[in-house]
Design a protein around this motif. Structure first.
Motif, PDB file in Angstrom:
ATOM      1  N   PHE A   1       0.848  -1.207   0.000  1.00  0.00           N
ATOM      2  CA  PHE A   1       0.000   0.000   0.000  1.00  0.00           C
ATOM      3  C   PHE A   1       0.877   1.248   0.000  1.00  0.00           C
ATOM      4  O   PHE A   1       2.008   1.217   0.510  1.00  0.00           O
ATOM      5  CB  PHE A   1      -0.906   0.011   1.243  1.00  0.00           C
ATOM      6  CG  PHE A   1      -1.874  -1.138   1.272  1.00  0.00           C
ATOM      7  CD1 PHE A   1      -3.123  -1.025   0.668  1.00  0.00           C
ATOM      8  CD2 PHE A   1      -1.523  -2.349   1.853  1.00  0.00           C
ATOM      9  CE1 PHE A   1      -4.000  -2.095   0.659  1.00  0.00           C
ATOM     10  CE2 PHE A   1      -2.396  -3.429   1.845  1.00  0.00           C
ATOM     11  CZ  PHE A   1      -3.647  -3.304   1.248  1.00  0.00           C
ATOM     12  N   ASN A   2       0.331   2.338  -0.527  1.00  0.00           N
ATOM     13  CA  ASN A   2       1.062   3.612  -0.506  1.00  0.00           C
ATOM     14  C   ASN A   2       1.450   3.969   0.923  1.00  0.00           C
ATOM     15  O   ASN A   2       0.717   3.661   1.868  1.00  0.00           O
ATOM     16  CB  ASN A   2       0.189   4.733  -1.065  1.00  0.00           C
ATOM     17  CG  ASN A   2       0.171   4.688  -2.567  1.00  0.00           C
ATOM     18  OD1 ASN A   2       1.135   4.221  -3.185  1.00  0.00           O
ATOM     19  ND2 ASN A   2      -0.925   5.134  -3.160  1.00  0.00           N
ATOM     20  N   LEU A   3       2.560   4.672   1.048  1.00  0.00           N
ATOM     21  CA  LEU A   3       3.050   4.974   2.395  1.00  0.00           C
ATOM     22  C   LEU A   3       2.082   5.859   3.185  1.00  0.00           C
ATOM     23  O   LEU A   3       2.087   5.850   4.413  1.00  0.00           O
ATOM     24  CB  LEU A   3       4.418   5.660   2.313  1.00  0.00           C
ATOM     25  CG  LEU A   3       5.588   4.741   1.957  1.00  0.00           C
ATOM     26  CD1 LEU A   3       6.882   5.521   1.902  1.00  0.00           C
ATOM     27  CD2 LEU A   3       5.718   3.587   2.943  1.00  0.00           C
ATOM     28  N   ASP A   4       1.256   6.617   2.459  1.00  0.00           N
ATOM     29  CA  ASP A   4       0.337   7.483   3.211  1.00  0.00           C
ATOM     30  C   ASP A   4      -0.911   6.735   3.702  1.00  0.00           C
ATOM     31  O   ASP A   4      -1.742   7.288   4.404  1.00  0.00           O
ATOM     32  CB  ASP A   4      -0.056   8.729   2.388  1.00  0.00           C
ATOM     33  CG  ASP A   4      -0.649   8.352   1.038  1.00  0.00           C
ATOM     34  OD1 ASP A   4      -0.873   7.138   0.813  1.00  0.00           O
ATOM     35  OD2 ASP A   4      -0.880   9.257   0.216  1.00  0.00           O
ATOM     36  N   LYS A   5      -1.001   5.450   3.343  1.00  0.00           N
ATOM     37  CA  LYS A   5      -2.149   4.658   3.815  1.00  0.00           C
ATOM     38  C   LYS A   5      -1.915   4.271   5.280  1.00  0.00           C
ATOM     39  O   LYS A   5      -0.836   3.782   5.635  1.00  0.00           O
ATOM     40  CB  LYS A   5      -2.250   3.388   2.959  1.00  0.00           C
ATOM     41  CG  LYS A   5      -3.374   2.481   3.332  1.00  0.00           C
ATOM     42  CD  LYS A   5      -4.556   2.683   2.434  1.00  0.00           C
ATOM     43  CE  LYS A   5      -5.682   1.729   2.745  1.00  0.00           C
ATOM     44  NZ  LYS A   5      -6.933   2.116   2.115  1.00  0.00           N
ATOM     45  N   ASP A   6      -2.910   4.497   6.117  1.00  0.00           N
ATOM     46  CA  ASP A   6      -2.778   4.115   7.530  1.00  0.00           C
ATOM     47  C   ASP A   6      -2.877   2.588   7.628  1.00  0.00           C
ATOM     48  O   ASP A   6      -3.923   2.012   7.294  1.00  0.00           O
ATOM     49  CB  ASP A   6      -3.896   4.791   8.338  1.00  0.00           C
ATOM     50  CG  ASP A   6      -3.777   4.508   9.821  1.00  0.00           C
ATOM     51  OD1 ASP A   6      -3.142   3.496  10.195  1.00  0.00           O
ATOM     52  OD2 ASP A   6      -4.320   5.304  10.617  1.00  0.00           O
ATOM     53  N   MET A   7      -1.793   1.936   8.056  1.00  0.00           N
ATOM     54  CA  MET A   7      -1.788   0.469   8.103  1.00  0.00           C
ATOM     55  C   MET A   7      -2.812  -0.067   9.102  1.00  0.00           C
ATOM     56  O   MET A   7      -3.269  -1.200   8.971  1.00  0.00           O
ATOM     57  CB  MET A   7      -0.390  -0.054   8.445  1.00  0.00           C
ATOM     58  CG  MET A   7       0.586   0.005   7.289  1.00  0.00           C
ATOM     59  SD  MET A   7      -0.004  -0.817   5.770  1.00  0.00           S
ATOM     60  CE  MET A   7       0.071  -2.544   6.225  1.00  0.00           C
ATOM     61  N   ASN A   8      -3.196   0.735  10.082  1.00  0.00           N
ATOM     62  CA  ASN A   8      -4.238   0.273  11.000  1.00  0.00           C
ATOM     63  C   ASN A   8      -5.560   0.084  10.258  1.00  0.00           C
ATOM     64  O   ASN A   8      -6.357  -0.789  10.590  1.00  0.00           O
ATOM     65  CB  ASN A   8      -4.401   1.254  12.162  1.00  0.00           C
ATOM     66  CG  ASN A   8      -3.247   1.119  13.135  1.00  0.00           C
ATOM     67  OD1 ASN A   8      -2.911   0.006  13.560  1.00  0.00           O
ATOM     68  ND2 ASN A   8      -2.606   2.227  13.463  1.00  0.00           N
ATOM     69  N   LYS A   9      -5.774   0.913   9.210  1.00  0.00           N
ATOM     70  CA  LYS A   9      -6.983   0.739   8.386  1.00  0.00           C
ATOM     71  C   LYS A   9      -6.880  -0.548   7.567  1.00  0.00           C
ATOM     72  O   LYS A   9      -7.872  -1.245   7.369  1.00  0.00           O
ATOM     73  CB  LYS A   9      -7.159   1.934   7.439  1.00  0.00           C
ATOM     74  CG  LYS A   9      -7.676   3.172   8.112  1.00  0.00           C
ATOM     75  CD  LYS A   9      -8.095   4.189   7.064  1.00  0.00           C
ATOM     76  CE  LYS A   9      -8.711   5.394   7.743  1.00  0.00           C
ATOM     77  NZ  LYS A   9      -9.124   6.399   6.781  1.00  0.00           N
TER      78      LYS A   9
END
Ligand code: SF4
Ligand code: SF4
Length: 413
Positions: free
Chosen positions: A87-95
């Motif tokens: 995923f793109n780095l700006d994606k919140d991995m918690n999501k």
């Protein structure tokens, strides 16, 4: 010979005998007969190279489906370190983790947290190493199987510590049992995998009797649903527990960097791994402390069941890891306790598989080597693959083993 479970299987109806997989297989485990590929099970290391190169998607991985979750009262997904590269780095991995949970899991466990613990354990091991050098990483099951069948003299170099997948599963099960009073068999642990080698290692574990994982689902299988689910998340739960040290294990060289060892060799791509293992076998690299060999180009981010382009995924992991803006949250004492108590260690002896052996009897084996040499000299040396073997030498070996005849060479009649 003992029958192994292999996660890589051939769909014969799709195969048109193009020989791509036969030519690329690093252990010469594929032949083509009557326009269909055949996998020689004893030689296959489930590296997934054939899955990558088959233009007709005839080589596939045996996986579970989400239906299997219904068997269990409490379901845990182990999210691999590679997920961070998808995923793109700006994606919140918690999501993202919440998106995984929404597929029907009660809990998501971050594999990178286990990699953090193993990082601390290996740091300690390197200080008091009693094993032959270089120590060989136990992360990649395809490389471990390769060592079993082709480099058995290096078995003693393999570090006897659980892989992050197995340690994550063991910790997740223990936590769920303690927290919710569940019985072990009420808990189903599913690994979200980037490669067939991990699936094989669940069924045929190396270094332990039984895997702590109950099933495997690939990143590819559920990626679309994770994206869809994660886009609907409003309330964020904190799932992410790995530090950038653990996450870095997803790319080639990352685990060595996290461990902090200077004198290491990190090699990715199974052909490159074979070349370096040959050097180690010849005793040329005894001055090296740590060898990180990964079957896939780029490391686990290059696994054949990932979705993202491996170079993009690797770059994301690198950018995350190079920030090094955090520390491993686990204490060194806790990691040592897991090691000393045996919780994070292998218990079983690693067996040599000897699939490349020509004969159990050394005198007979030498005779067969001579026969292969003689036969190879009679063949044209074109390695054209028309006979259904990957090289003239492989055909000569097949003839000596009784699987082929010299007339299979189209230049011999
Ligand atoms: S790559 Fe292998 S499995 Fe795929 S079509 Fe060609 S011979 Fe068959
Ligand atoms: S490098 Fe990683 S993804 Fe590739 S086979 Fe090994 S463990 Fe699997």
């Amino acid at each position: 010979m003992e029958e192994y479970f292999h996660s890589v299987v051939l769909d014969k109806d799709r195969c048109n005998g193009c020989t791509n997989c036969m030519r690329r297989c690093p252990t010469e485990a594929i032949r083509v007969r009557d326009k269909k590929a055949i996998i020689i099970k004893e030689r296959c290391i489930d590296c997934g190279e054939c899955i990558r190169v088959c233009p007709y998607h005839a080589q596939q991985t045996q996986l579970d489906t989400l239906d299997k979750l219904k068997k269990y009262k409490y379901k845990i997904a182990i999210s691999p370190m590679t997920m961070y590269g998808q995923f793109n780095l700006d994606k919140d991995m918690n999501k993202v983790f919440k998106g995984i949970k929404m597929l029907g899991f009660d809990e998501v466990f971050d594999e990178g947290y286990a990699a953090d613990i193993i990082t601390l354990i290996i740091r300690e091991n390197l200080k008091n190493n009693q094993q032959p050098k270089p120590l060989i990483s136990s992360l990649c099951p395809a490389v471990l199987r390769l060592i079993q069948i082709r480099f058995p003299s290096l078995i003693d170099n393999i570090i006897r510590i659980e892989s992050p997948m197995e340690l994550a599963a063991r910790l997740a099960r223990k936590n769920a049992m303690e927290r919710y009073g569940l019985k072990s068999d009420e808990i189903g642990i599913f690994y979200i995998t980037q490669c067939p080698a991990k699936v094989t290692s669940i069924k045929n574990p190396i270094g332990i009797k039984n895997s702590h994982v109950d099933g495997a689902i690939s990143i590819k299988q559920i990626y679309g649903d994770i994206v869809k689910n994660s886009n609907t998340v409003e309330k964020i739960e904190a799932f992410r527990t790995a530090s950038t040290y653990g996450i870095d294990w997803a790319r080639a060289g990352g685990q060595s960097k996290s461990i902090g060892v200077d004198n290491y060799i990190a090699v990715d791509g199974i052909d490159n791994v074979i070349k370096v293992l040959e050097e180690i076998e010849l005793g040329k690299l005894n001055n090296i402390e740590y060898f990180e060999g990964l079957a896939c180009v780029g490391g686990c981010v290059g696994g054949p069941l990932c979705v993202e382009n491996p170079f993009i995924a690797k770059s994301r992991i690198r950018r995350l890891a190079e920030k090094r803006n955090d520390e491993i949250k686990v204490s060194r004492e806790y990691a040592i306790e897991l090691y000393d108590s045996g919780f994070a260690c292998w218990t079983e002896k690693i067996q040599s598989k000897g699939a490349m052996k020509l004969d159990e009897n050394i005198v007979e084996a030498i005779k067969k080597i001579e026969e292969i040499k003689k036969l190879t000299s009679l063949l044209p040396g074109l390695d054209c693959g028309s006979c259904g073997a990957p090289s003239c030498r492989a055909l000569a070996e097949d003839i000596v083993r009784g699987y082929s005849k010299i007339e299979d060479c189209i230049f011999k009649d």
